[in-house]
Motif scaffolding. Sequence first.
Motif, PDB file in Angstrom:
ATOM      1  N   SER A   1      -7.458 -50.477  33.577  1.00 43.13           N
ATOM      2  CA  SER A   1      -6.010 -50.357  34.387  1.00 43.13           C
ATOM      3  C   SER A   1      -6.247 -51.608  35.272  1.00 43.13           C
ATOM      4  N   ILE A   2      -7.135 -51.555  35.176  1.00 44.25           N
ATOM      5  CA  ILE A   2      -7.220 -52.912  36.831  1.00 44.25           C
ATOM      6  C   ILE A   2      -6.990 -53.962  36.135  1.00 44.25           C
TER       7      ILE A   2
ATOM      8  N   GLN B   1      -4.542 -56.666  35.362  1.00 46.67           N
ATOM      9  CA  GLN B   1      -3.231 -57.032  35.778  1.00 46.67           C
ATOM     10  C   GLN B   1      -3.907 -58.699  36.749  1.00 46.67           C
TER      11      GLN B   1
ATOM     12  N   PHE C   1      -2.731 -46.077  40.051  1.00 48.19           N
ATOM     13  CA  PHE C   1      -3.273 -45.248  39.462  1.00 48.19           C
ATOM     14  C   PHE C   1      -3.755 -44.041  39.837  1.00 48.19           C
ATOM     15  N   ARG C   2      -4.444 -43.203  38.692  1.00 45.41           N
ATOM     16  CA  ARG C   2      -5.375 -42.232  38.969  1.00 45.41           C
ATOM     17  C   ARG C   2      -6.230 -42.263  37.609  1.00 45.41           C
TER      18      ARG C   2
ATOM     19  N   ILE D   1      -2.367 -47.021  26.335  1.00 46.56           N
ATOM     20  CA  ILE D   1      -2.242 -47.612  27.708  1.00 46.56           C
ATOM     21  C   ILE D   1      -2.611 -48.972  27.001  1.00 46.56           C
TER      22      ILE D   1
ATOM     23  N   MET E   1     -10.318 -46.575  34.480  1.00 41.99           N
ATOM     24  CA  MET E   1     -10.193 -47.504  35.778  1.00 41.99           C
ATOM     25  C   MET E   1     -10.243 -49.082  35.586  1.00 41.99           C
TER      26      MET E   1
ATOM     27  N   TYR F   1      -4.979 -51.163  44.596  1.00 39.20           N
ATOM     28  CA  TYR F   1      -4.456 -51.170  42.694  1.00 39.20           C
ATOM     29  C   TYR F   1      -4.975 -49.822  42.609  1.00 39.20           C
ATOM     30  N   PHE F   2      -5.187 -48.908  43.625  1.00 44.41           N
ATOM     31  CA  PHE F   2      -4.750 -47.298  43.605  1.00 44.41           C
ATOM     32  C   PHE F   2      -3.800 -47.100  43.575  1.00 44.41           C
TER      33      PHE F   2
ATOM     34  N   GLU G   1     -14.268 -41.828  32.295  1.00 46.28           N
ATOM     35  CA  GLU G   1     -12.771 -42.620  33.352  1.00 46.28           C
ATOM     36  C   GLU G   1     -13.186 -43.513  33.786  1.00 46.28           C
TER      37      GLU G   1
ATOM     38  N   ASN H   1      -9.895 -38.400  42.434  1.00 46.03           N
ATOM     39  CA  ASN H   1      -7.696 -38.778  42.762  1.00 46.03           C
ATOM     40  C   ASN H   1      -7.398 -37.941  43.850  1.00 46.03           C
TER      41      ASN H   1
END
Length: 304
Positions: free
Chosen positions: A196-197, A200, A179-180, A242, A193, A175-176, A189, A83
């Motif tokens: 989350s990507i 989309q 997002f972290r 999420i 990620m 994309y970030f 983790e 991050n």
Amino acid sequence: MVISEKINSSFMISIIVPCYNQAQYLPEALQSVLNQTWQHWECIIVNDGSPDQTEEVAKEWIAKDSRFKYLAKENGGLSSARNSGLDMAMGEYIQFLDADDCLHESKFEKSLEFCEQLNLDLIISNYVSFTKDISKTNPPRFNLQESYFNYEKIVFEWDFEFAIPIHCAIFKAKYFKGFRFPIHLKAKEDWIMWISIFKQNPNTGFINKPFALYRDHLSSMTRDRQTMQSNYVNALLYLKIILNDNDFNKLLTLILTNLYSKIEIAESNFLKIKKSKTYQWGSKIRNVGNILKVENWFQSNPQK
């Protein structure tokens, strides 16, 4: 083919290299960045409170090439280090690289070529593993396939059928922006990620060449079963937030079904062992040993 003639040569890749107590591996990782045929990059070395020689090594590379940048921070874990690198990154593309891994020299060039020709949001390459000598590689744990790279596969087949080492990909930086990495997770983790990507629906490409090199060694956190299991549970708690209810319930059902199947297999194998002549002889010997221990105890304690 000269790649800069086909794509915008001003595109910059930000490489984020978190490092904690991996100074011995860091030079090899950074050399693989320096060797890249694509020249427009910045490499952010994040020292996550390492008590080893990470700072000294990083400063040597900063002096060698100004494209290397250095950030020292208090220890906060891998997610926190990544991050911090994302907060500094200036490139249109993001490349993650753990300090003990390496990249093929053509990775940036070929990846950007594909991204620009096909208007991709991220490009994933295949990988190979190695231990000490980067010239002696082994087949990967998972042989990646283009069919894996969609939301459904990432959510429901991760770790069952495949997993993607994070340095296999180059991402568009957009994309970030929202997002972290969850800093309370010490593992999984990267799975968060990817989910989350892929929520989309990114336009994704695949290069079936081993442009990423994954170091497999005994000190790797992925070999720490207790850490991985506890963080798997924590990751599921995060995913409950999420994912929608249907997807989360489906995922939980798959996990429990897989776990029950493993228990059944383990019980079946144990029953086979118990029926074996070796186990039965061992059981008899243990019983005789226990009888002798009791007899010896009474002989040593006649007053009892």
